[in-house]
Design a protein around this motif. Sequence first.
Motif, PDB file in Angstrom:
ATOM      1  N   UNK A   1     -12.729  -0.399   0.697  1.00 51.90           N
ATOM      2  CA  UNK A   1     -13.100  -1.353  -0.358  1.00 51.90           C
ATOM      3  C   UNK A   1     -11.924  -2.290  -0.625  1.00 51.90           C
ATOM      4  N   UNK A   2     -11.707  -3.287   0.238  1.00 52.66           N
ATOM      5  CA  UNK A   2     -10.520  -4.143   0.102  1.00 52.66           C
ATOM      6  C   UNK A   2     -10.532  -4.991  -1.178  1.00 52.66           C
ATOM      7  N   UNK A   3     -11.717  -5.466  -1.579  1.00 50.86           N
ATOM      8  CA  UNK A   3     -11.776  -6.309  -2.787  1.00 50.86           C
ATOM      9  C   UNK A   3     -11.311  -5.561  -4.029  1.00 50.86           C
ATOM     10  N   UNK A   4     -11.709  -4.319  -4.121  1.00 48.37           N
ATOM     11  CA  UNK A   4     -11.333  -3.512  -5.281  1.00 48.37           C
ATOM     12  C   UNK A   4      -9.815  -3.303  -5.334  1.00 48.37           C
ATOM     13  N   UNK A   5      -9.204  -3.079  -4.178  1.00 49.50           N
ATOM     14  CA  UNK A   5      -7.758  -2.854  -4.132  1.00 49.50           C
ATOM     15  C   UNK A   5      -7.010  -4.125  -4.528  1.00 49.50           C
TER      16      UNK A   5
ATOM     17  N   UNK B   1       0.827  -1.205   0.000  1.00 50.65           N
ATOM     18  CA  UNK B   1       0.000   0.000   0.000  1.00 50.65           C
ATOM     19  C   UNK B   1       0.864   1.259   0.000  1.00 50.65           C
ATOM     20  N   UNK B   2       1.949   1.237   0.805  1.00 50.61           N
ATOM     21  CA  UNK B   2       2.838   2.399   0.857  1.00 50.61           C
ATOM     22  C   UNK B   2       4.011   2.272  -0.104  1.00 50.61           C
ATOM     23  N   UNK B   3       4.177   1.081  -0.719  1.00 53.61           N
ATOM     24  CA  UNK B   3       5.288   0.787  -1.616  1.00 53.61           C
ATOM     25  C   UNK B   3       6.624   1.090  -0.935  1.00 53.61           C
TER      26      UNK B   3
ATOM     27  N   UNK C   1      -3.238   4.927   4.709  1.00 59.17           N
ATOM     28  CA  UNK C   1      -3.386   3.995   3.591  1.00 59.17           C
ATOM     29  C   UNK C   1      -4.267   2.795   3.954  1.00 59.17           C
ATOM     30  N   UNK C   2      -4.150   2.335   5.198  1.00 59.58           N
ATOM     31  CA  UNK C   2      -4.969   1.213   5.628  1.00 59.58           C
ATOM     32  C   UNK C   2      -6.434   1.599   5.747  1.00 59.58           C
ATOM     33  N   UNK C   3      -6.713   2.846   6.094  1.00 54.06           N
ATOM     34  CA  UNK C   3      -8.112   3.307   6.109  1.00 54.06           C
ATOM     35  C   UNK C   3      -8.697   3.290   4.698  1.00 54.06           C
ATOM     36  N   UNK C   4      -7.881   3.715   3.719  1.00 50.88           N
ATOM     37  CA  UNK C   4      -8.341   3.668   2.322  1.00 50.88           C
ATOM     38  C   UNK C   4      -8.589   2.220   1.894  1.00 50.88           C
ATOM     39  N   UNK C   5      -7.690   1.314   2.313  1.00 47.75           N
ATOM     40  CA  UNK C   5      -7.855  -0.093   1.962  1.00 47.75           C
ATOM     41  C   UNK C   5      -9.113  -0.682   2.605  1.00 47.75           C
ATOM     42  N   UNK C   6      -9.396  -0.272   3.838  1.00 44.78           N
ATOM     43  CA  UNK C   6     -10.560  -0.816   4.538  1.00 44.78           C
ATOM     44  C   UNK C   6     -11.880  -0.420   3.921  1.00 44.78           C
TER      45      UNK C   6
END
Length: 396
Positions: free
Chosen positions: A60-64, A30-32, A53-58
């Motif tokens: 819509x995790x499937x889309x990421x 996520x942060x590369x 970044x983890x909030x963004x992932x949470x």
Amino acid sequence: MGKNDFLTPKAIANRIKAKGLQKLRWYCQMCQKQCRDENGFKCHCMSESHQRQMLIFGENPNRVVEGYSEEFETSFLEHMKRSHRFSRIAATVIYNEYINDRHHVHMNSTEWATLTEFVKHLGRTGKCKVEETPKGWFITYIDRDSETLFKEREKMKRVKADLAEEEKQEREIKKQIERVYQSMPNADNVEGHGGEEVSRELKVESGVKIGFALGGLKKEKGEKGESLKLVFEEVEDERKSKKSKTGGGNGSGTGGAGGLALEELMREEERKKERVNRKDYWVCEGIIVKVMSKALAEKGYYKQKGLVKKVIDKYVGEIEMLESKHVLRVDQQELETVIPQIGCLVKIVNGAYRGSNARLLAVDTDKFCAKVQIEKGVYDGRVLKAVEYEDICKLA
């Protein structure tokens, strides 16, 4: 100079340590960001930027995960297309080449947990040809590029056009043969009323010889000692053909002229086909060849047989060895045709009937030639009595 400046020994040492690949478990996709040890990765996970970044992932995790999976698959296939477009190669070799780029999309951020699952996915979707062997998984890239498909379609059009042209030439030859028979005075004896050829059985009494005069030659009156050259075929006891001299040839001169014209026409057509189809390259897909390169003797490929899977630039064959299943690229100069057992199928790889499939009827080891009968196609059933070894090859 400050404590953390760019040219300080510590900063230089940190950059040297950061070079190359680090452990995958200490990489944050996520942060590369790549961490060098467990403590650094733990500190990174507690940082504010990682939490954002983890909030963004949470959300819509499937889309990421799907996005990373698609990016990983696209870049992996792109690397394979560039590096091993026409080769069958181990999946681990491709993967190791792919991860040499330290900024690649890591597999632990995709929907595939292992390389095996990813390889099976490529096989199911038809993007690669997948084979499981005792040495591991092997994959071959399937080129579906629009330009490649267009070239394949054009190639098929040319092949169909060549076949249509050959059929047209065959019809023209048959028409010319019919016209030659019709122009002969004794055409009623050769042809039926419908213009079609009728087979005749020639009945000859024992000891009688049949002579065919050479066209255009007549014996003049008053000349003695000169006679026409006739070719005799003895019917009795399967004797050999021989030449002799006789005095009468006026009655058969016209028929002989027609027969010679027909034979000359057919020979000329054969010579024309030979000139058109005789090429300096002969390798084609689907045949069994023998590797004769002494440079490959150390690896055990010398005088070993393989199947031609693909032809590259007309002269180079991609050979899959029958025993080891290894894939090699060998020039046709270092390959040799394989003659199978009598009764097996062969492919005519050069000459007048190039590209036709045939059945091996006999082999003449003294003259290094073979007798074959063409199967299927325009010339179905035609028997070729003397085809050189180099012009035929065993069909897989």
